[in-house]
Design a protein around this motif. Structure first.
Motif, PDB file in Angstrom:
ATOM      1  N   ILE A  50       1.034  -0.852   0.065  1.00  0.00           N
ATOM      2  CA  ILE A  50       0.210   0.003  -0.166  1.00  0.00           C
ATOM      3  C   ILE A  50       1.063   1.591   0.498  1.00  0.00           C
ATOM      4  CG2 ILE A  50      -1.679   1.757   0.954  1.00  0.00           C
ATOM      5  CD1 ILE A  50      -2.865  -1.208   2.656  1.00  0.00           C
ATOM      6  N   VAL A  51       0.985   2.642  -1.065  1.00  0.00           N
ATOM      7  CA  VAL A  51       1.527   3.600  -1.170  1.00  0.00           C
ATOM      8  C   VAL A  51       1.027   4.465  -1.354  1.00  0.00           C
ATOM      9  CG1 VAL A  51       3.347   4.494  -2.521  1.00  0.00           C
ATOM     10  CG2 VAL A  51       3.130   1.976  -1.992  1.00  0.00           C
ATOM     11  N   ALA A  52       1.248   5.379  -0.350  1.00  0.00           N
ATOM     12  CA  ALA A  52       0.025   6.279  -0.407  1.00  0.00           C
ATOM     13  C   ALA A  52      -0.054   7.560  -1.872  1.00  0.00           C
ATOM     14  CB  ALA A  52       1.022   7.665   0.641  1.00  0.00           C
ATOM     15  N   ALA A  53      -0.961   8.295  -1.789  1.00  0.00           N
ATOM     16  CA  ALA A  53      -1.197   8.650  -3.188  1.00  0.00           C
ATOM     17  C   ALA A  53      -1.641   9.916  -2.948  1.00  0.00           C
ATOM     18  CB  ALA A  53      -1.514   7.925  -4.317  1.00  0.00           C
ATOM     19  N   PRO A  54      -1.054  10.949  -1.995  1.00  0.00           N
ATOM     20  CA  PRO A  54      -2.495  12.064  -2.667  1.00  0.00           C
ATOM     21  C   PRO A  54      -2.683  12.972  -2.915  1.00  0.00           C
ATOM     22  CG  PRO A  54      -0.508  12.012  -0.883  1.00  0.00           C
ATOM     23  CD  PRO A  54      -0.310  10.798  -1.535  1.00  0.00           C
ATOM     24  N   ASP A  55      -2.193  12.928  -4.181  1.00  0.00           N
ATOM     25  CA  ASP A  55      -2.495  12.946  -5.416  1.00  0.00           C
ATOM     26  C   ASP A  55      -3.955  12.786  -6.034  1.00  0.00           C
ATOM     27  OD1 ASP A  55      -2.053  15.033  -7.674  1.00  0.00           O
ATOM     28  OD2 ASP A  55      -2.864  13.032  -8.328  1.00  0.00           O
ATOM     29  N   GLY A  56      -4.308  11.095  -5.570  1.00  0.00           N
ATOM     30  CA  GLY A  56      -5.708  11.111  -6.104  1.00  0.00           C
ATOM     31  C   GLY A  56      -5.317  10.078  -7.116  1.00  0.00           C
ATOM     32  N   ARG A  57      -4.083  10.241  -8.089  1.00  0.00           N
ATOM     33  CA  ARG A  57      -3.536   9.831  -8.915  1.00  0.00           C
ATOM     34  C   ARG A  57      -2.352   9.245  -8.732  1.00  0.00           C
ATOM     35  NH1 ARG A  57      -3.087  14.546 -13.338  1.00  0.00           N
ATOM     36  NH2 ARG A  57      -2.445  15.484 -10.804  1.00  0.00           N
ATOM     37  N   VAL A  58      -2.345   7.898  -9.331  1.00  0.00           N
ATOM     38  CA  VAL A  58      -1.182   6.975  -9.348  1.00  0.00           C
ATOM     39  C   VAL A  58       0.117   7.355 -10.784  1.00  0.00           C
ATOM     40  CG1 VAL A  58       0.548   5.085  -9.051  1.00  0.00           C
ATOM     41  CG2 VAL A  58      -1.199   6.010  -7.326  1.00  0.00           C
ATOM     42  N   VAL A  59       0.972   7.742 -11.119  1.00  0.00           N
ATOM     43  CA  VAL A  59       1.160   7.015 -11.889  1.00  0.00           C
ATOM     44  C   VAL A  59       2.761   6.407 -12.140  1.00  0.00           C
ATOM     45  CG1 VAL A  59       3.077   8.271 -14.282  1.00  0.00           C
ATOM     46  CG2 VAL A  59       2.203   9.631 -12.400  1.00  0.00           C
ATOM     47  N   ALA A  60       1.975   5.413 -13.569  1.00  0.00           N
ATOM     48  CA  ALA A  60       2.704   3.691 -13.529  1.00  0.00           C
ATOM     49  C   ALA A  60       3.416   3.515 -14.364  1.00  0.00           C
ATOM     50  CB  ALA A  60       1.790   2.776 -12.956  1.00  0.00           C
ATOM     51  N   SER A  61       4.811   2.912 -14.359  1.00  0.00           N
ATOM     52  CA  SER A  61       5.616   1.932 -15.875  1.00  0.00           C
ATOM     53  C   SER A  61       6.376   0.955 -15.328  1.00  0.00           C
ATOM     54  CB  SER A  61       6.660   3.455 -16.062  1.00  0.00           C
ATOM     55  OG  SER A  61       7.191   3.285 -17.422  1.00  0.00           O
ATOM     56  N   THR A  62       6.338   0.044 -16.501  1.00  0.00           N
ATOM     57  CA  THR A  62       7.244  -1.368 -16.398  1.00  0.00           C
ATOM     58  C   THR A  62       8.258  -1.982 -17.584  1.00  0.00           C
ATOM     59  OG1 THR A  62       5.093  -2.214 -15.525  1.00  0.00           O
ATOM     60  CG2 THR A  62       6.399  -3.828 -16.244  1.00  0.00           C
ATOM     61  N   ASP A  63       9.285  -1.849 -17.062  1.00  0.00           N
ATOM     62  CA  ASP A  63      10.102  -1.890 -17.848  1.00  0.00           C
ATOM     63  C   ASP A  63      11.011  -3.586 -17.919  1.00  0.00           C
ATOM     64  OD1 ASP A  63      10.895  -0.221 -19.763  1.00  0.00           O
ATOM     65  OD2 ASP A  63      11.703   1.505 -18.545  1.00  0.00           O
ATOM     66  N   VAL A  64      11.520  -4.226 -18.805  1.00  0.00           N
ATOM     67  CA  VAL A  64      11.966  -5.754 -18.097  1.00  0.00           C
ATOM     68  C   VAL A  64      13.354  -5.433 -18.512  1.00  0.00           C
ATOM     69  CG1 VAL A  64      11.619  -8.547 -18.875  1.00  0.00           C
ATOM     70  CG2 VAL A  64       9.268  -6.996 -18.039  1.00  0.00           C
ATOM     71  N   VAL A 105       9.409  -5.282  -8.274  1.00  0.00           N
ATOM     72  CA  VAL A 105       9.863  -5.811  -8.822  1.00  0.00           C
ATOM     73  C   VAL A 105       9.437  -7.556  -9.213  1.00  0.00           C
ATOM     74  CG1 VAL A 105      12.721  -6.448  -8.801  1.00  0.00           C
ATOM     75  CG2 VAL A 105      12.472  -4.106  -7.772  1.00  0.00           C
ATOM     76  N   GLY A 106       9.809  -7.638 -10.871  1.00  0.00           N
ATOM     77  CA  GLY A 106       9.660  -9.015 -10.568  1.00  0.00           C
ATOM     78  C   GLY A 106      11.153  -9.677 -11.447  1.00  0.00           C
ATOM     79  N   VAL A 136      11.159  -0.097  -2.240  1.00  0.00           N
ATOM     80  CA  VAL A 136      10.874  -0.972  -3.208  1.00  0.00           C
ATOM     81  C   VAL A 136      10.578  -1.668  -2.759  1.00  0.00           C
ATOM     82  CG1 VAL A 136      11.975  -3.853  -4.106  1.00  0.00           C
ATOM     83  CG2 VAL A 136      13.412  -1.337  -3.618  1.00  0.00           C
ATOM     84  N   VAL A 137       8.868  -1.844  -2.388  1.00  0.00           N
ATOM     85  CA  VAL A 137       7.143  -1.996  -1.615  1.00  0.00           C
ATOM     86  C   VAL A 137       7.413  -3.728  -1.992  1.00  0.00           C
ATOM     87  CG1 VAL A 137       7.143   0.290  -1.426  1.00  0.00           C
ATOM     88  CG2 VAL A 137       6.292  -1.064  -3.440  1.00  0.00           C
ATOM     89  N   GLY A 138       7.744  -3.827  -3.387  1.00  0.00           N
ATOM     90  CA  GLY A 138       7.198  -5.833  -3.049  1.00  0.00           C
ATOM     91  C   GLY A 138       7.440  -6.134  -4.269  1.00  0.00           C
ATOM     92  N   GLY A 139       6.963  -7.998  -4.609  1.00  0.00           N
ATOM     93  CA  GLY A 139       7.526  -8.424  -6.011  1.00  0.00           C
ATOM     94  C   GLY A 139       7.254  -9.523  -5.853  1.00  0.00           C
ATOM     95  N   ASP A 140       8.096 -10.520  -6.804  1.00  0.00           N
ATOM     96  CA  ASP A 140       7.747 -11.501  -7.056  1.00  0.00           C
ATOM     97  C   ASP A 140       9.104 -12.061  -7.030  1.00  0.00           C
ATOM     98  OD1 ASP A 140       6.577 -14.234  -6.726  1.00  0.00           O
ATOM     99  OD2 ASP A 140       5.908 -13.969  -8.924  1.00  0.00           O
ATOM    100  N   LEU A 147      18.220 -15.082 -16.337  1.00  0.00           N
ATOM    101  CA  LEU A 147      17.704 -13.749 -15.120  1.00  0.00           C
ATOM    102  C   LEU A 147      17.041 -12.987 -15.685  1.00  0.00           C
ATOM    103  CD1 LEU A 147      18.132 -13.086 -12.633  1.00  0.00           C
ATOM    104  CD2 LEU A 147      20.607 -11.738 -13.565  1.00  0.00           C
ATOM    105  N   MET A 148      15.917 -12.858 -15.541  1.00  0.00           N
ATOM    106  CA  MET A 148      14.838 -12.035 -15.895  1.00  0.00           C
ATOM    107  C   MET A 148      14.609 -10.058 -14.900  1.00  0.00           C
ATOM    108  SD  MET A 148      12.789 -13.381 -19.232  1.00  0.00           S
ATOM    109  CE  MET A 148      12.519 -14.527 -17.995  1.00  0.00           C
ATOM    110  N   VAL A 149      14.960  -9.442 -15.233  1.00  0.00           N
ATOM    111  CA  VAL A 149      14.598  -8.565 -13.708  1.00  0.00           C
ATOM    112  C   VAL A 149      13.426  -8.073 -14.591  1.00  0.00           C
ATOM    113  CG1 VAL A 149      14.568  -6.800 -12.158  1.00  0.00           C
ATOM    114  CG2 VAL A 149      16.444  -8.016 -12.808  1.00  0.00           C
ATOM    115  N   ALA A 150      11.864  -7.280 -13.683  1.00  0.00           N
ATOM    116  CA  ALA A 150      11.087  -6.760 -14.573  1.00  0.00           C
ATOM    117  C   ALA A 150      10.742  -5.881 -13.161  1.00  0.00           C
ATOM    118  CB  ALA A 150       9.610  -7.627 -14.376  1.00  0.00           C
ATOM    119  N   VAL A 151      10.482  -4.154 -13.390  1.00  0.00           N
ATOM    120  CA  VAL A 151      10.567  -2.975 -11.920  1.00  0.00           C
ATOM    121  C   VAL A 151       9.691  -2.275 -13.116  1.00  0.00           C
ATOM    122  CG1 VAL A 151      11.607  -1.727 -10.883  1.00  0.00           C
ATOM    123  CG2 VAL A 151      12.902  -3.472 -11.959  1.00  0.00           C
ATOM    124  N   THR A 152       8.902  -2.711 -11.769  1.00  0.00           N
ATOM    125  CA  THR A 152       7.331  -1.071 -11.904  1.00  0.00           C
ATOM    126  C   THR A 152       7.390   0.091 -11.440  1.00  0.00           C
ATOM    127  OG1 THR A 152       6.228  -3.058 -12.763  1.00  0.00           O
ATOM    128  CG2 THR A 152       5.138  -1.260 -11.751  1.00  0.00           C
TER     129      THR A 152
END
Length: 332
Positions: A50-64, A105-106, A136-140, A147-152
């Motif tokens: 759970i991450v605070a979002a005071p703005d009411g919007r969350v910007v999200a991006s993923t790369d592998v 992080v995946g 870094v708040v979580g992952g799988d 080896l592969m690293v996926a970061v959101t």
């Protein structure tokens, strides 16, 4: 939260392989004792963060990032790979005019991967997140043949509108902030079997995106912005197509650093090609109204023009670039 405090709190046990300690053993080792920023309400250890979002919007991006495609462990340390994986995503958040808040992080790798490799990779992820005050708040973790690293990455706009790719208008100026061509030059050096000059090679191993410049550009009225991950020409092409405009770069405004000139001479390569088409430095490129006062460090490199019915395109000194591919394409 600082990189040094992260490393100081990292677990010391790094013996064995992933297969020997298991998924949850690895998670305990890379998550225990880590500090989190105030935005992290619930961090690793539950079904979701759970991450605070005071703005009411969350910007999200993923790369592998995939081993042998994006990185090689004989060229980079695991910690450098972690920093690079984090930087690629954090720069995307900055390119929206936002401030990064968290990473997910995946990880997928063979069971015989040394624990020391994975803890060092985690150290790099935490260190780069710490540069911008994110956690870094979580992952799988999963098993795979390589080896592969996926970061959101998540981020906050802090009440501002996002800076999108489609906002450039004829008459705007084009500017860049951050290094261009260094990572491409470093890759060229490594591909030739060399490991120096270190400052150039390290630019490929660990980029230095100008994270703060994204929100600064947004506050200064940027009309469009993008992270230069695939090459300046290629990425400005995304802005041109999204905005329905044409962009003309002026090559004389792109200063070629002396170190890149030296590397180009040694390798028989044109260093200006690295500046125009090299990716992985994660500089920022943006368009601004012509009357805008550019924030500190931004350099004007071109102008936005009407497409005049032609295909939206990026020109160099008024002409199509003929020096080769405009940038990286995974499937070319």
């Amino acid at each position: 939260m600082t990189p040094s405090s992260q490393a100081g709190n990292a677990p010391a046990e790094t013996d064995g392989t992933l297969g020997e300690i298991g998924e949850f053993g690895l998670i305990r080792r890379v998550a225990t004792g880590r500090s989190q920023p105030a935005a992290t309400i619930v961090g690793p250890g539950d079904d979701a963060a759970i991450v605070a979002a005071p703005d009411g919007r969350v910007v999200a991006s993923t790369d592998v990032l995939v081993e042998t495609v994006h990185f090689r462990l004989d060229w980079s340390t695991p910690e450098q790979v972690g920093r690079r994986a984090a930087a690629a995503n954090l720069a995307d958040i900055a390119a929206m005019g936002a401030v990064p808040t968290a990473l997910l992080v995946g990880l997928a790798c063979p069971a015989n991967t040394p624990v020391a490799t994975l803890t060092a990779l985690a150290d790099g992820l935490w260190a780069e997140a710490g540069v911008v005050g994110a956690g870094v708040v979580g992952g799988d973790v999963a098993s795979s043949a390589q080896l592969m690293v996926a970061v959101t990455a998540l981020g906050s706009l802090e009440g501002r509108p996002p800076v999108l790719r489609g906002g450039a208008r004829p008459g705007d100026l084009v500017a860049v902030r951050g290094r261009l061509g260094w990572a491409a030059a470093g890759l060229a050096v490594l591909q030739r079997g060399f490991r120096s000059p270190a400052v150039v090679v390290n630019a490929h191993r660990v980029p230095e995106p100008p994270y703060a410049a994204g929100p600064e550009a947004a506050k200064a009225g940027a009309t469009a912005m993008i992270d230069v991950s695939d090459g300046l020409l290629a990425d400005l092409g995304h802005i041109a197509r999204a905005s329905g405009v044409r962009i003309d770069l002026r090559s004389a405004t792109l200063d070629v650093p002396a170190r890149l000139r030296d590397v180009g001479a040694a390798l028989g390569a044109d260093p200006r090609h690295w500046l125009l088409t090299g990716g992985d430095d994660h500089a920022l490129a943006a368009t601004f109204p012509a009357e805008a006062l550019l924030p500190f460090g931004w350099v004007r490199v071109g102008t936005v023009e009407a497409a005049d019915g032609a295909d939206s395109v990026v020109l160099v000194d008024g002409r199509p670039y003929d020096g080769g591919p405009a940038g990286w394409d995974h499937f070319a």
